[in-house]
Design an enzyme around this catalytic site. Structure first.
Site, short mmCIF file in Angstrom:
data_model
loop_
_atom_site.label_atom_id
_atom_site.label_comp_id
_atom_site.label_asym_id
_atom_site.label_seq_id
_atom_site.Cartn_x
_atom_site.Cartn_y
_atom_site.Cartn_z
N GLY A 12 8.97 6.23 4.55
CA GLY A 12 8.31 5.05 4.01
C GLY A 12 9.12 4.46 2.86
N ASP A 13 8.67 3.31 2.38
CA ASP A 13 9.31 2.65 1.23
C ASP A 13 10.75 2.26 1.49
OD1 ASP A 13 6.92 3.12 -0.20
OD2 ASP A 13 7.60 5.14 -0.66
N GLY A 15 11.58 -0.67 2.54
CA GLY A 15 11.69 -2.13 2.32
C GLY A 15 11.39 -2.90 3.59
N LYS A 16 10.43 -2.40 4.36
CA LYS A 16 10.11 -3.02 5.64
C LYS A 16 9.49 -4.41 5.49
CE LYS A 16 7.57 0.56 6.61
NZ LYS A 16 7.98 1.46 5.53
N GLY A 17 8.63 -4.56 4.47
CA GLY A 17 7.85 -5.79 4.31
C GLY A 17 8.74 -7.02 4.32
N GLY A 40 2.20 0.07 1.26
CA GLY A 40 2.35 -0.89 0.16
C GLY A 40 3.57 -1.73 0.46
N HIS A 41 3.36 -2.95 0.92
CA HIS A 41 4.48 -3.79 1.30
C HIS A 41 4.68 -4.89 0.27
CE1 HIS A 41 4.06 -2.29 5.72
NE2 HIS A 41 4.57 -1.40 4.91
N THR A 42 5.84 -4.86 -0.37
CA THR A 42 6.12 -5.78 -1.48
C THR A 42 6.97 -6.94 -0.98
OG1 THR A 42 6.09 -3.88 -2.97
CG2 THR A 42 7.06 -5.92 -3.82
N GLN A 200 4.67 3.16 6.63
CA GLN A 200 5.27 4.50 6.46
C GLN A 200 6.63 4.57 7.18
OE1 GLN A 200 1.62 4.62 7.55
NE2 GLN A 200 1.40 4.15 5.41
N GLY A 278 1.54 4.07 -7.58
CA GLY A 278 2.16 4.01 -8.90
C GLY A 278 2.93 5.28 -9.24
N ARG A 279 3.02 6.20 -8.28
CA ARG A 279 3.77 7.44 -8.55
C ARG A 279 5.27 7.19 -8.49
NH1 ARG A 279 1.46 11.48 -4.07
NH2 ARG A 279 1.49 9.56 -2.87
N VAL A 368 20.48 -7.39 -0.21
CA VAL A 368 21.20 -7.15 -1.46
C VAL A 368 20.38 -7.56 -2.69
CG1 VAL A 368 23.54 -7.25 -0.48
CG2 VAL A 368 22.39 -9.38 -1.11
P1 IMP Z 1 -1.54 9.71 3.50
O1 IMP Z 1 -0.88 8.77 4.47
O2 IMP Z 1 -2.23 8.98 2.38
O3 IMP Z 1 -2.40 10.72 4.19
O4 IMP Z 1 -0.38 10.54 2.78
C1 IMP Z 1 0.42 11.49 3.48
C2 IMP Z 1 1.86 11.46 2.97
O5 IMP Z 1 2.47 10.23 3.35
C3 IMP Z 1 1.99 11.55 1.45
O6 IMP Z 1 3.18 12.27 1.15
C4 IMP Z 1 2.16 10.10 1.03
O7 IMP Z 1 2.85 9.98 -0.20
C5 IMP Z 1 2.96 9.55 2.19
N1 IMP Z 1 2.77 8.12 2.42
C6 IMP Z 1 1.72 7.52 3.01
N2 IMP Z 1 1.89 6.22 3.09
C7 IMP Z 1 3.09 5.95 2.55
C8 IMP Z 1 3.84 4.76 2.37
O8 IMP Z 1 3.46 3.64 2.75
N3 IMP Z 1 5.06 4.91 1.78
C9 IMP Z 1 5.53 6.12 1.40
N4 IMP Z 1 4.85 7.25 1.54
C10 IMP Z 1 3.65 7.17 2.11
#
Ligand code: IMP
Length: 378
Positions: A12-13, A15-17, A40-42, A200, A278-279, A368
């Site tokens: 995940g994260d 930068g798909k959005g 969370g898509h920014t 994800q 926010g982690r 970029v």
């Molecule tokens: P859950 O999807 O909330 O059950 O979380 C399971 C795992 O997937 C955890 O390690 C989360 O941090 C991770 N996770 C869930 N959704 C995302 C996302 O959109 N981006 C990054 N990690 C995610």
């Protein structure tokens, strides 16, 4: 017209959005197919940031109809929040530009509580009730969106309680509810172009990811088919999104994780803070073994590289491939204004070409910078 599906190739994260936003310039429909408000898509357009958790990333394009497919787990309260957040920006969601599958399962408060009590600490879930909601779906005692409005014959246990819990939101919700499976297939028959928006990434896939430290859905091209009711033969391209380094939030293995000054450099320059929780995201070198597996299980046909600019200023850049590190010389130039691949510093071009070589699929795009326009199209 065909379907293109866009998926994340890490945890995940990636930068798909921003790439869904790019593809949606030509799309008629953008549909999510799995996950829920854990995403969370920014998106950044003209310096203005929009963070979406539930509503698909096509929403910033006036020509697009946004769909939450049957495979999504749906939070009515998060949806309502985004409807009002978008309205403040002058983007109005109506039953014409937004549809919610009657078959999507609803996240109830008690399942959020369950998530927060159990897996949140153990797995580091986002605490949004994702796991318990999918658990109830597969235990066949979940509540679907259509159940709230009597759209199915069978009345599940707990429907009265669910209606009571969501009583303040039912009026807002009802107009958006739709048989999205028929809608999507009819739209394709009529020649419309559909983009599937993965949330994800492959490393979090419940089958192919780092189980049990993963999510509860299939964020892959295969998941697209089950999560929308669109058959596999309709898919034209699978866009695999790859970040120029790797990050992870939550628990679980991370072979290339760094804890030195390079980790701080990547976290700071890349703004690596989870958009949902926010982690701080854990940071490390690009893991091409993870990425190769993602390309394999998704049949990726087009690569999308993100955040190449974050690496500017490193003397040495490493990638992890076949269990070993390979080093590349870095570059110092600011590349956020570059729009032609040939204008990138030679070392940056080399880095990208080498990654492509390992993955065996060219990058169609290299981003970029965060701004919508900061993309090199090849
Ligand atoms: P859950 O999807 O909330 O059950 O979380 C399971 C795992 O997937 C955890 O390690 C989360 O941090 C991770 N996770 C869930 N959704 C995302 C996302 O959109 N981006 C990054 N990690 C995610």
């Amino acid at each position: 017209m065909p379907v293109d599906v866009l998926v994340g190739c890490h945890w995940g994260d990636e930068g798909k959005g921003r790439y869904v936003d790019l593809l949606s310039e030509r799309a008629n429909i953008v549909t999510r197919f799995q996950g829920g408000p854990n995403a969370g898509h920014t998106l950044v357009v003209d310096g203005e940031q929009t963070i979406l958790h539930m509503v698909p990333s096509g929403v910033l394009r006036p020509n697009v109809t946004n769909v939450l497919g049957n495979g999504v787990v749906f939070s009515p309260s998060q949806f309502a929040e985004e409807v009002s957040m978008l309205a403040k920006k002058g983007i109005y969601l109506t039953p014409n530009n937004m549809k919610v599958s009657d078959r999507a399962h609803i996240i109830l408060q008690s399942w959020i509580d369950e998530d927060l009590k159990g897996s949140h600490e153990k797995i580091g879930t986002t605490g949004k009730g994702i796991g318990p909601t999918y658990l109830h779906k597969f235990r066949r005692d979940g509540i679907r969106v259509g159940d709230l409005f009597g759209r199915f014959e069978n009345k599940p246990d707990g429907i009265s309680k669910a209606r009571e819990e969501l009583s303040g939101l039912l009026k807002l919700l009802e107009p958006f509810v739709c048989d999205t499976v028929s809608y999507l297939n009819r739209s394709l028959d009529a020649g419309l172009y559909v983009v599937g928006e993965g949330a994800q990434g492959a490393g979090l896939d419940v089958d192919h990811g780092t189980y049990p430290n993963c999510t509860s859905s299939s964020p892959t091209a295969g998941g697209f088919c089950t999560g929308t009711g669109i058959g596999p033969k309709r898919i034209r391209d699978v866009y695999g999104v790859v970040k120029a380094y790797t990050t992870r939030v939550g628990e679980g293995t991370f072979p290339t994780e760094l804890s030195d000054e390079v980790a701080t450099f990547l976290a700071t320059r890349g703004g690596e803070v989870g958009a949902t929780t926010g982690r701080d995201r854990r940071c490390g070198w690009l893991d091409l073994d993870l990425t190769r597996k993602a390309y394999m299980i998704n049949s990726v046909t087009k690569g999308c590289l993100t955040k190449l600019d974050v690496l500017s200023g490193l003397n040495e850049i490493k990638v992890f491939v076949h269990g070993n590190y390979v080093s590349f010389p870095g570059w110092s130039e600011d590349i956020t204004g570059v729009r032609e691949f040939g204008d990138l510093p030679e070392n940056a071009q080399e880095y990208v070409r080498n990654i492509e070589g390992v993955l065996g699929v060219p990058f169609a795009y290299v981003s970029v910078g965060a701004e919508r326009s900061a993309i090199i199209s090849r």
